[in-house]
Design a protein around this motif. Structure first.
Motif, mmCIF file in Angstrom:
data_model
loop_
_atom_site.group_PDB
_atom_site.id
_atom_site.type_symbol
_atom_site.label_atom_id
_atom_site.label_comp_id
_atom_site.label_asym_id
_atom_site.label_seq_id
_atom_site.Cartn_x
_atom_site.Cartn_y
_atom_site.Cartn_z
ATOM 1 N N ALA A 1 0.814 -1.094 -0.123
ATOM 2 C CA ALA A 1 0.026 -0.001 0.062
ATOM 3 C C ALA A 1 0.836 1.241 0.054
ATOM 4 O O ALA A 1 0.519 2.377 -0.764
ATOM 5 C CB ALA A 1 -0.862 -0.207 1.092
ATOM 6 N N ARG A 2 1.945 1.250 0.740
ATOM 7 C CA ARG A 2 2.937 2.561 1.009
ATOM 8 C C ARG A 2 3.495 2.674 -0.419
ATOM 9 O O ARG A 2 3.445 3.701 -1.046
ATOM 10 C CB ARG A 2 3.863 2.250 1.803
ATOM 11 C CG ARG A 2 3.715 2.292 3.343
ATOM 12 C CD ARG A 2 4.614 2.342 4.194
ATOM 13 N NE ARG A 2 5.344 1.140 4.187
ATOM 14 C CZ ARG A 2 5.360 0.299 4.985
ATOM 15 N NH1 ARG A 2 4.274 0.343 6.092
ATOM 16 N NH2 ARG A 2 5.987 -0.928 4.947
ATOM 17 N N ARG A 3 3.865 1.413 -1.164
ATOM 18 C CA ARG A 3 4.419 1.673 -2.680
ATOM 19 C C ARG A 3 3.535 2.439 -3.549
ATOM 20 O O ARG A 3 3.784 2.986 -4.300
ATOM 21 C CB ARG A 3 4.909 0.397 -3.109
ATOM 22 C CG ARG A 3 6.058 0.475 -4.082
ATOM 23 C CD ARG A 3 6.414 -0.873 -4.702
ATOM 24 N NE ARG A 3 6.424 -1.966 -3.684
ATOM 25 C CZ ARG A 3 6.568 -3.217 -3.731
ATOM 26 N NH1 ARG A 3 6.347 -3.755 -5.145
ATOM 27 N NH2 ARG A 3 6.728 -4.122 -2.896
ATOM 28 N N GLY B 1 1.827 5.657 -7.383
ATOM 29 C CA GLY B 1 0.530 5.954 -7.920
ATOM 30 C C GLY B 1 0.328 4.441 -8.914
ATOM 31 O O GLY B 1 -0.685 4.752 -9.922
ATOM 32 N N ARG B 2 1.075 3.593 -8.844
ATOM 33 C CA ARG B 2 0.908 2.337 -9.698
ATOM 34 C C ARG B 2 0.625 1.201 -9.014
ATOM 35 O O ARG B 2 0.813 1.102 -7.620
ATOM 36 C CB ARG B 2 2.461 2.125 -10.351
ATOM 37 C CG ARG B 2 2.747 3.195 -11.445
ATOM 38 C CD ARG B 2 3.908 2.822 -12.023
ATOM 39 N NE ARG B 2 3.965 1.680 -12.840
ATOM 40 C CZ ARG B 2 3.517 1.865 -14.169
ATOM 41 N NH1 ARG B 2 3.316 2.706 -14.675
ATOM 42 N NH2 ARG B 2 3.455 0.618 -15.138
ATOM 43 N N SER C 1 -7.344 4.821 0.734
ATOM 44 C CA SER C 1 -6.471 5.237 -0.466
ATOM 45 C C SER C 1 -6.240 4.086 -1.375
ATOM 46 O O SER C 1 -5.655 4.669 -2.528
ATOM 47 C CB SER C 1 -5.446 6.015 0.044
ATOM 48 O OG SER C 1 -4.618 5.253 0.657
ATOM 49 N N VAL C 2 -6.456 3.009 -1.133
ATOM 50 C CA VAL C 2 -6.059 1.982 -2.089
ATOM 51 C C VAL C 2 -7.254 1.056 -2.039
ATOM 52 O O VAL C 2 -8.323 0.852 -1.269
ATOM 53 C CB VAL C 2 -5.040 1.228 -1.653
ATOM 54 C CG1 VAL C 2 -3.828 2.029 -1.494
ATOM 55 C CG2 VAL C 2 -4.892 0.574 -0.195
ATOM 56 N N ARG C 3 -7.388 0.161 -3.194
ATOM 57 C CA ARG C 3 -8.421 -0.876 -3.342
ATOM 58 C C ARG C 3 -7.637 -2.192 -3.756
ATOM 59 O O ARG C 3 -6.614 -2.058 -4.321
ATOM 60 C CB ARG C 3 -9.468 -0.577 -4.259
ATOM 61 C CG ARG C 3 -8.719 -0.337 -5.852
ATOM 62 C CD ARG C 3 -10.059 0.332 -6.723
ATOM 63 N NE ARG C 3 -9.215 0.437 -8.027
ATOM 64 C CZ ARG C 3 -9.295 -0.376 -9.037
ATOM 65 N NH1 ARG C 3 -9.750 -1.594 -8.736
ATOM 66 N NH2 ARG C 3 -8.650 -0.146 -10.223
ATOM 67 N N THR C 4 -8.387 -3.311 -3.445
ATOM 68 C CA THR C 4 -7.665 -4.482 -3.711
ATOM 69 C C THR C 4 -8.475 -5.443 -4.468
ATOM 70 O O THR C 4 -9.898 -5.333 -4.376
ATOM 71 C CB THR C 4 -7.198 -5.255 -2.502
ATOM 72 O OG1 THR C 4 -8.420 -5.579 -1.735
ATOM 73 C CG2 THR C 4 -6.263 -4.508 -1.677
ATOM 74 N N ALA D 1 -4.165 -1.506 -5.704
ATOM 75 C CA ALA D 1 -4.310 -0.221 -6.672
ATOM 76 C C ALA D 1 -4.816 0.946 -6.006
ATOM 77 O O ALA D 1 -5.263 0.877 -5.008
ATOM 78 C CB ALA D 1 -5.190 -0.697 -7.895
ATOM 79 N N PRO D 2 -4.405 2.252 -6.613
ATOM 80 C CA PRO D 2 -4.843 3.434 -6.234
ATOM 81 C C PRO D 2 -6.523 3.374 -6.132
ATOM 82 O O PRO D 2 -6.910 3.000 -7.161
ATOM 83 C CB PRO D 2 -4.363 4.524 -7.045
ATOM 84 C CG PRO D 2 -3.024 3.841 -7.656
ATOM 85 C CD PRO D 2 -3.304 2.436 -7.610
ATOM 86 N N SER D 3 -7.251 3.830 -5.130
ATOM 87 C CA SER D 3 -8.548 3.826 -4.995
ATOM 88 C C SER D 3 -9.231 5.005 -6.123
ATOM 89 O O SER D 3 -10.369 4.524 -6.589
ATOM 90 C CB SER D 3 -9.034 4.173 -3.612
ATOM 91 O OG SER D 3 -8.648 5.312 -3.304
ATOM 92 N N ASP D 4 -8.586 6.076 -6.596
ATOM 93 C CA ASP D 4 -8.829 6.979 -7.451
ATOM 94 C C ASP D 4 -9.262 6.642 -8.732
ATOM 95 O O ASP D 4 -9.401 7.376 -9.675
ATOM 96 C CB ASP D 4 -8.144 8.434 -7.276
ATOM 97 C CG ASP D 4 -6.689 7.946 -7.647
ATOM 98 O OD1 ASP D 4 -6.082 9.089 -7.508
ATOM 99 O OD2 ASP D 4 -6.404 7.018 -7.860
ATOM 100 N N ARG D 5 -8.783 5.162 -9.056
ATOM 101 C CA ARG D 5 -8.910 4.891 -10.510
ATOM 102 C C ARG D 5 -10.210 4.323 -10.751
ATOM 103 O O ARG D 5 -10.528 3.943 -11.812
ATOM 104 C CB ARG D 5 -7.990 3.885 -10.848
ATOM 105 C CG ARG D 5 -6.438 4.308 -10.569
ATOM 106 C CD ARG D 5 -5.449 3.316 -11.323
ATOM 107 N NE ARG D 5 -4.035 3.830 -11.412
ATOM 108 C CZ ARG D 5 -2.988 2.987 -12.071
ATOM 109 N NH1 ARG D 5 -3.362 2.010 -12.392
ATOM 110 N NH2 ARG D 5 -1.958 3.682 -11.986
ATOM 111 N N GLY D 6 -11.124 4.467 -9.708
ATOM 112 C CA GLY D 6 -12.521 3.811 -10.092
ATOM 113 C C GLY D 6 -12.707 2.363 -9.857
ATOM 114 O O GLY D 6 -11.888 1.890 -9.492
ATOM 115 N N SER D 7 -13.814 2.058 -10.369
ATOM 116 C CA SER D 7 -14.076 0.560 -10.092
ATOM 117 C C SER D 7 -13.602 -0.494 -10.970
ATOM 118 O O SER D 7 -13.584 -1.598 -11.003
ATOM 119 C CB SER D 7 -15.377 0.309 -9.989
ATOM 120 O OG SER D 7 -16.266 0.628 -11.264
#
Length: 240
Positions: free
Chosen positions: A155-157, A162-163, A187-190, A204-210
């Protein structure tokens, strides 16, 4: 304590009868409806009659202990088996003198195979919803701690770069730990990718949508992609 068969004009009456014979409460048993019989003349005479099987939940723990203990004896592995029940779930704790590695297997393969088998056996009873978890010599606690640390590091990475990043292929119990470890991090999703028993968890970053992304650039340089249409096929364009 064995299962008891109860009979009555309703499921509730049949269950109550069995509970009184067992001397236990409804929250301490599993109930299975065996059959429903109708009276003669299309149920107009005699009414309905229900038969249920009521089994104390402690029976599942005893059964698990017998199965695992018998398996260890068959394999010739001196061991101590204890089953702990907590909120309807079961933890099978196995202790050995020098055979922990054999029962755990590479990356926990043998342990997870045994766990999968025990869950299949227990869930043949449709009323038993508890999850069975197997631990050998404290391996699961150590493994879970390692996976949580791995999840936090991933998650930190992701936040720094942002990747997306992904784990190596994991068994279902290990994937669950990764998901749970980051479930409260907004801030992240799995999500999971792959087929079969081994699958990878992607953070992944959570701001990339679903939508699910592989993290790989698609199409040609510059972000453009071109699709080819087959002969006789027309391309359609839509504006948004």
């Amino acid at each position: 304590m064995k299962s008891i068969i109860g009979e009555g004009s309703s499921v509730e009456e049949a269950v109550d009868q069995a509970l009184k014979r067992l001397g236990v409460r409804i929250d301490q048993v599993n109930v299975r409806v065996l059959e429903e019989q109708r009276g003669r003349l299309f149920g107009l005479l005699g009414g309905r009659k229900f038969r249920v099987e009521v089994t104390p939940r402690g029976e599942t723990a005893e059964r698990l202990e017998e199965i695992v203990g018998g398996t260890m004896r068959h394999l010739g592995i001196p061991s101590q088996v204890e089953v702990v029940s907590d909120n309807g779930d079961y933890t099978v704790q196995i202790g050995t003198v020098d055979s922990d590695g054999l029962l755990i297997g590479k990356h926990g393969e043998t342990l997870y195979a045994l766990e999968h088998l025990l869950n299949r056996i227990v869930h043949k009873d449709r009323n038993e919803q508890g999850r069975v978890r197997v631990d050998v010599g404290g391996y699961r606690e150590r493994r879970d701690d390692q996976l949580r640390e791995k999840a936090l590091g991933m998650a930190r990475r992701v936040k720094e770069t942002g990747r997306e990043v992904s784990t190596d292929p994991l068994f279902s119990p290990d994937r669950r730990i990764i998901h749970l470890a980051l479930s409260n991090d907004t801030s992240v999703r799995t999500y999971t990718v792959g087929d079969g028993l081994y699958k990878s968890v992607v953070v992944a970053p959570s701001d990339r949508g679903s939508g699910r992304s592989t993290g790989r650039p698609s199409g040609r340089p510059g972000g453009r992609s071109r699709s080819r249409s087959r002969p006789g096929q027309r391309r359609s364009r839509s504006r948004s």
